[in-house]
Design a protein around this motif. Sequence first.
Motif, PDB file in Angstrom:
ATOM      1  N   LYS A 170       0.845  -1.197   0.000  1.00 12.70           N
ATOM      2  CA  LYS A 170       0.000   0.000   0.000  1.00 12.70           C
ATOM      3  C   LYS A 170       0.875   1.240   0.000  1.00 12.70           C
ATOM      4  O   LYS A 170       1.992   1.215   0.508  1.00 12.70           O
ATOM      5  N   ARG A 171       0.330   2.304  -0.576  1.00 14.16           N
ATOM      6  CA  ARG A 171       1.052   3.569  -0.494  1.00 14.16           C
ATOM      7  C   ARG A 171       1.100   3.988   0.958  1.00 14.16           C
ATOM      8  O   ARG A 171       0.111   3.909   1.671  1.00 14.16           O
ATOM      9  N   GLY A 172       2.268   4.425   1.404  1.00  7.78           N
ATOM     10  CA  GLY A 172       2.492   4.667   2.824  1.00  7.78           C
ATOM     11  C   GLY A 172       1.921   5.956   3.357  1.00  7.78           C
ATOM     12  O   GLY A 172       1.644   6.893   2.620  1.00  7.78           O
ATOM     13  N   PRO A 173       1.775   5.997   4.685  1.00 15.18           N
ATOM     14  CA  PRO A 173       1.286   7.216   5.327  1.00 15.18           C
ATOM     15  C   PRO A 173       2.362   8.299   5.378  1.00 15.18           C
ATOM     16  O   PRO A 173       2.050   9.469   5.523  1.00 15.18           O
ATOM     17  N   GLN A 174       3.636   7.906   5.245  1.00 16.48           N
ATOM     18  CA  GLN A 174       4.732   8.883   5.218  1.00 16.48           C
ATOM     19  C   GLN A 174       4.866   9.379   3.785  1.00 16.48           C
ATOM     20  O   GLN A 174       5.592   8.819   2.987  1.00 16.48           O
ATOM     21  N   GLY A 217       5.241   3.233   1.038  1.00  8.88           N
ATOM     22  CA  GLY A 217       4.594   1.923   0.968  1.00  8.88           C
ATOM     23  C   GLY A 217       5.583   0.806   0.704  1.00  8.88           C
ATOM     24  O   GLY A 217       5.506  -0.271   1.303  1.00  8.88           O
ATOM     25  N   ILE A 218       6.519   1.048  -0.200  1.00 13.75           N
ATOM     26  CA  ILE A 218       7.547   0.043  -0.497  1.00 13.75           C
ATOM     27  C   ILE A 218       8.420  -0.183   0.732  1.00 13.75           C
ATOM     28  O   ILE A 218       8.747  -1.317   1.075  1.00 13.75           O
ATOM     29  N   ALA A 219       8.777   0.896   1.415  1.00 19.15           N
ATOM     30  CA  ALA A 219       9.601   0.779   2.625  1.00 19.15           C
ATOM     31  C   ALA A 219       8.879  -0.017   3.698  1.00 19.15           C
ATOM     32  O   ALA A 219       9.488  -0.856   4.374  1.00 19.15           O
ATOM     33  N   ALA A 220       7.584   0.223   3.861  1.00 19.84           N
ATOM     34  CA  ALA A 220       6.816  -0.508   4.867  1.00 19.84           C
ATOM     35  C   ALA A 220       6.754  -1.997   4.528  1.00 19.84           C
ATOM     36  O   ALA A 220       6.892  -2.847   5.405  1.00 19.84           O
ATOM     37  N   LYS A 221       6.563  -2.317   3.249  1.00 25.20           N
ATOM     38  CA  LYS A 221       6.494  -3.718   2.828  1.00 25.20           C
ATOM     39  C   LYS A 221       7.837  -4.424   3.022  1.00 25.20           C
ATOM     40  O   LYS A 221       7.891  -5.579   3.443  1.00 25.20           O
ATOM     41  N   LEU A 222       8.935  -3.721   2.724  1.00 20.72           N
ATOM     42  CA  LEU A 222      10.263  -4.304   2.853  1.00 20.72           C
ATOM     43  C   LEU A 222      10.812  -4.204   4.277  1.00 20.72           C
ATOM     44  O   LEU A 222      11.885  -4.725   4.559  1.00 20.72           O
ATOM     45  N   ASN A 223      10.083  -3.488   5.131  1.00 16.08           N
ATOM     46  CA  ASN A 223      10.483  -3.274   6.523  1.00 16.08           C
ATOM     47  C   ASN A 223      11.859  -2.600   6.623  1.00 16.08           C
ATOM     48  O   ASN A 223      12.724  -3.030   7.377  1.00 16.08           O
ATOM     49  N   VAL A 224      12.035  -1.549   5.823  1.00 18.95           N
ATOM     50  CA  VAL A 224      13.262  -0.750   5.867  1.00 18.95           C
ATOM     51  C   VAL A 224      12.870   0.714   6.056  1.00 18.95           C
ATOM     52  O   VAL A 224      11.717   1.092   5.865  1.00 18.95           O
ATOM     53  N   ASP A 225      13.833   1.525   6.415  1.00 16.18           N
ATOM     54  CA  ASP A 225      13.580   2.950   6.582  1.00 16.18           C
ATOM     55  C   ASP A 225      13.235   3.573   5.228  1.00 16.18           C
ATOM     56  O   ASP A 225      13.849   3.258   4.210  1.00 16.18           O
ATOM     57  N   VAL A 226      12.261   4.453   5.225  1.00 19.90           N
ATOM     58  CA  VAL A 226      11.807   5.076   3.986  1.00 19.90           C
ATOM     59  C   VAL A 226      12.925   5.884   3.316  1.00 19.90           C
ATOM     60  O   VAL A 226      12.942   6.026   2.094  1.00 19.90           O
ATOM     61  N   ALA A 227      13.866   6.374   4.088  1.00 18.30           N
ATOM     62  CA  ALA A 227      14.976   7.142   3.508  1.00 18.30           C
ATOM     63  C   ALA A 227      15.791   6.294   2.532  1.00 18.30           C
ATOM     64  O   ALA A 227      16.215   6.783   1.488  1.00 18.30           O
ATOM     65  N   TYR A 228      15.981   5.017   2.857  1.00 19.24           N
ATOM     66  CA  TYR A 228      16.733   4.134   1.962  1.00 19.24           C
ATOM     67  C   TYR A 228      16.011   3.949   0.622  1.00 19.24           C
ATOM     68  O   TYR A 228      16.622   3.941  -0.437  1.00 19.24           O
ATOM     69  N   VAL A 229      14.705   3.791   0.693  1.00 21.93           N
ATOM     70  CA  VAL A 229      13.925   3.604  -0.535  1.00 21.93           C
ATOM     71  C   VAL A 229      13.943   4.890  -1.355  1.00 21.93           C
ATOM     72  O   VAL A 229      14.071   4.852  -2.580  1.00 21.93           O
ATOM     73  N   ARG A 230      13.836   6.033  -0.695  1.00 20.10           N
ATOM     74  CA  ARG A 230      13.871   7.309  -1.416  1.00 20.10           C
ATOM     75  C   ARG A 230      15.228   7.529  -2.075  1.00 20.10           C
ATOM     76  O   ARG A 230      15.308   7.998  -3.217  1.00 20.10           O
ATOM     77  N   TRP A 277       1.870   4.759  -8.429  1.00 16.48           N
ATOM     78  CA  TRP A 277       0.885   5.671  -7.836  1.00 16.48           C
ATOM     79  C   TRP A 277      -0.523   5.328  -8.309  1.00 16.48           C
ATOM     80  O   TRP A 277      -1.484   5.360  -7.534  1.00 16.48           O
ATOM     81  N   LEU A 278      -0.659   4.962  -9.571  1.00 18.60           N
ATOM     82  CA  LEU A 278      -1.976   4.636 -10.109  1.00 18.60           C
ATOM     83  C   LEU A 278      -2.481   3.272  -9.638  1.00 18.60           C
ATOM     84  O   LEU A 278      -3.688   3.083  -9.489  1.00 18.60           O
ATOM     85  N   LEU A 279      -1.580   2.316  -9.408  1.00 17.15           N
ATOM     86  CA  LEU A 279      -1.997   0.938  -9.156  1.00 17.15           C
ATOM     87  C   LEU A 279      -1.945   0.489  -7.708  1.00 17.15           C
ATOM     88  O   LEU A 279      -2.644  -0.455  -7.340  1.00 17.15           O
ATOM     89  N   LEU A 280      -1.131   1.124  -6.873  1.00 11.97           N
ATOM     90  CA  LEU A 280      -1.042   0.676  -5.486  1.00 11.97           C
ATOM     91  C   LEU A 280      -2.192   1.247  -4.663  1.00 11.97           C
ATOM     92  O   LEU A 280      -2.508   2.428  -4.768  1.00 11.97           O
ATOM     93  N   PRO A 281      -2.834   0.405  -3.850  1.00  9.03           N
ATOM     94  CA  PRO A 281      -3.922   0.910  -3.011  1.00  9.03           C
ATOM     95  C   PRO A 281      -3.393   1.818  -1.905  1.00  9.03           C
ATOM     96  O   PRO A 281      -2.272   1.652  -1.442  1.00  9.03           O
TER      97      PRO A 281
END
Length: 84
Positions: A14-18, A27-40, A61-65
């Motif tokens: 899911k697209r994340g709240p951060q 959302g990707i960071a939450a799924k991978l359980n890593v800090d969002v800074a790394y994904v960015r 953005w269009l496809l992730l809930p």
Amino acid sequence: MEKFFSIVRGLGLKRGPQRWLGGVCGGIAAKLNVDVAYVRIAFLLFALLPGPAFVFYLAAWLLLPDQRTAIIAESLLARRAGRP
């Protein structure tokens, strides 16, 4: 088309709240359980490649809930078909 969106929801991504823009990196960071800074940072490095990063982000953005499991592409298609 509804089966496709059910499959997307079933991925558990899911697209994340951060959010900075659309919440895709969060959302990707939450799924991978890593800090969002790394994904960015990874996305910014990926963005140095011409074209694919923008297309990937737009598609995500269009496809992730979002947090309510609403998918933007599904809403747009339903509105276009005349369904609420």
